[in-house]
Scaffold this motif. Structure first.
Motif, PDB file in Angstrom:
ATOM      1  N   ARG A 195       0.832  -1.212   0.000  1.00 38.76           N
ATOM      2  CA  ARG A 195       0.000   0.000   0.000  1.00 38.76           C
ATOM      3  C   ARG A 195       0.866   1.262   0.000  1.00 38.76           C
ATOM      4  NH1 ARG A 195      -3.573   3.449  -1.316  1.00 38.76           N
ATOM      5  NH2 ARG A 195      -5.160   4.106   0.174  1.00 38.76           N
ATOM      6  N   ARG A 227      -8.761  -0.598   6.999  1.00 41.79           N
ATOM      7  CA  ARG A 227      -9.626   0.013   5.977  1.00 41.79           C
ATOM      8  C   ARG A 227      -8.807   0.878   5.023  1.00 41.79           C
ATOM      9  NH1 ARG A 227     -12.885   1.187  10.522  1.00 41.79           N
ATOM     10  NH2 ARG A 227     -14.591  -0.325  10.735  1.00 41.79           N
ATOM     11  N   TRP A 228      -7.911   1.683   5.594  1.00 46.01           N
ATOM     12  CA  TRP A 228      -7.057   2.538   4.759  1.00 46.01           C
ATOM     13  C   TRP A 228      -6.203   1.684   3.823  1.00 46.01           C
ATOM     14  CZ3 TRP A 228      -1.683   2.361   4.945  1.00 46.01           C
ATOM     15  CH2 TRP A 228      -1.031   3.298   4.131  1.00 46.01           C
ATOM     16  N   ARG A 262      -8.151  -0.005   0.822  1.00 48.22           N
ATOM     17  CA  ARG A 262      -8.650   0.872  -0.242  1.00 48.22           C
ATOM     18  C   ARG A 262      -7.777   0.813  -1.491  1.00 48.22           C
ATOM     19  NH1 ARG A 262     -10.206   4.816   3.828  1.00 48.22           N
ATOM     20  NH2 ARG A 262      -8.279   5.978   3.499  1.00 48.22           N
ATOM     21  N   VAL A 273     -13.730  -3.545   3.679  1.00 49.18           N
ATOM     22  CA  VAL A 273     -13.472  -3.466   2.241  1.00 49.18           C
ATOM     23  C   VAL A 273     -14.804  -3.443   1.500  1.00 49.18           C
ATOM     24  CG1 VAL A 273     -13.322  -5.988   2.035  1.00 49.18           C
ATOM     25  CG2 VAL A 273     -12.196  -4.554   0.334  1.00 49.18           C
ATOM     26  N   ARG A 274     -14.830  -2.782   0.361  1.00 45.34           N
ATOM     27  CA  ARG A 274     -16.050  -2.746  -0.447  1.00 45.34           C
ATOM     28  C   ARG A 274     -16.437  -4.150  -0.893  1.00 45.34           C
ATOM     29  NH1 ARG A 274     -14.063   1.182  -4.360  1.00 45.34           N
ATOM     30  NH2 ARG A 274     -14.634  -0.436  -5.867  1.00 45.34           N
ATOM     31  N   LYS A 278     -15.218  -5.815  -4.163  1.00 46.56           N
ATOM     32  CA  LYS A 278     -13.816  -6.235  -4.281  1.00 46.56           C
ATOM     33  C   LYS A 278     -13.578  -7.638  -3.724  1.00 46.56           C
ATOM     34  CE  LYS A 278     -11.590  -1.670  -3.974  1.00 46.56           C
ATOM     35  NZ  LYS A 278     -10.518  -0.913  -3.286  1.00 46.56           N
TER      36      LYS A 278
END
Length: 360
Positions: free
Chosen positions: A98, A138-139, A142, A164-165, A168
């Motif tokens: 990330r 969460r960060w 993304r 997470v969405r 995904k």
């Protein structure tokens, strides 16, 4: 057709992550039009993996502030080899990827995949720490195009806490190559557990339950296979117990599984444990703690027990199972059937390759 390059990023190869990554990489052949390389830290097992291996001396969270050194080293390798997909395994690897993405790929020229192998926030912790950890997760998530959960329970956990969405999320259960177990040396009084000897696996509870079962069935024996930080302490604790043995890491785990009558796990949390899948492959019934990563592995092939129950209550259920040889055999056959239906390596690898192809 040009070969598409994928980079698997793993801080430490041990336990279930080692088995997962080795199974995945070794199954990706030139016929798949893909090549999987491995960016890995200095610790853990490196044998048995058929891949171009990039070993980073900095990729080790135990050595202090090495995070950004690892990120810059990862950047150099991605730029050199032009990987189209970067697949991070476990939390620290996810953080490294990330941060790399934020520093060097803000336009998202590559595709990013993450497999948590159990979220860090699933560990027992206080409320404040839990919220901080989940904010970081969460960060981190993304930045990934796809998040692969190794169990439906892990996916449910991420959905419930909105980590997470949903679009995904992909669920790909862990899998192992099939073998034909040799069941001719079965010991009707042996219960086995395989796993690291650490807090997550809850080995002291294993001993407590073993004590209670032994009080009901004096001929019973318990075997714990695996290494870890608590091993010396628990070997000393069990030195005067004739029915519990912590034997440390063993190369021939399959032979122990084939000899046992029941597999037990007292884990506090899991992703989808390969140790249990190995037991199912060997035709063993299972007695598992009712935690994330365990529940979906039990479907007529064993029992689930709550860790909040007393040792005696859990022991009574296990003793009843051990005393019913006919039912025990039927559960073992069901374990084997479930393995073949859901948890072979061909199923796991096929689904992950499909994800890679869609992203490419």
């Amino acid at each position: 057709m040009s070969t598409k390059k994928v980079l698997e990023v793993v801080e430490r190869l041990d336990g279930g992550v080692y088995t997962h990554v080795k199974t995945l990489i070794n199954a990706i052949s030139p016929s798949c039009s893909m090549r999987a390389d491995l960016f890995v830290g200095p610790l853990g097992k490196l044998s048995g993996i058929q891949a171009h291996m990039i070993q980073s001396k900095y990729f080790d969270r135990t050595k202090g502030p090495t995070l950004f050194r690892t990120v810059f080293e990862l950047h150099a390798q991605i730029r050199l080899h032009n990987y189209l997909i970067v697949h991070a395994h476990s939390t620290f690897s996810g953080l490294v990827v990330r941060i790399y993405q934020l520093l060097f790929d803000r336009t998202h020229q590559r595709k990013y995949v993450y497999t948590p192998h159990a979220f860090f926030s699933e560990k027992p912790m206080g409320r404040v720490k839990f919220r901080v950890v989940q904010y970081i997760e969460r960060w981190m998530l993304r930045g990934f195009d796809t998040v692969i959960h190794v169990s439906s329970e892990e996916a449910e956990f991420s959905e419930n806490y909105r980590l997470v969405r949903q679009d995904k999320i992909r669920i790909v259960p862990n899998g192992l190559p099939d073998i034909i177990p040799n069941l001719s040396f079965k010991d009707n009084n042996l219960i086995v557990m395989v796993g690291r000897v650490d807090k997550q696996k809850n080995p002291e509870r294993f001993i407590a339950i073993a004590n209670s079962v032994h009080a009901i069935i004096p001929s019973i024996k318990f075997l714990y296979i695996g290494g870890g930080e608590l091993l010396p302490k628990l070997q000393d604790k069990c030195s005067k117990l004739s029915f519990v043995d912590f034997v440390g890491p063993q190369d021939g785990v399959q032979a122990f599984l084939e000899k046992a009558s029941l597999f037990m796990s007292t884990s506090l949390y899991e992703g989808l444990p390969f140790a249990v899948i190995e037991a199912m492959r060997s035709g063993l019934p299972v007695a598992l703690s009712k935690v994330t990563g365990h529940a979906e592995l039990v479907d007529g092939n064993g029992i689930l027990f709550r860790l909040s129950d007393s040792d005696q209550k859990i022991a009574d259920r296990i003793a009843n199972l051990m005393n019913d040889s006919e039912n025990l055999q039927l559960m073992g056959e069901k374990s084997r059937d479930l393995f073949l239906k859901k948890y072979t390596s061909s199923i796991m690898v096929g689904k992950i390759l499909d994800i890679y192809r869609i992203l490419l």
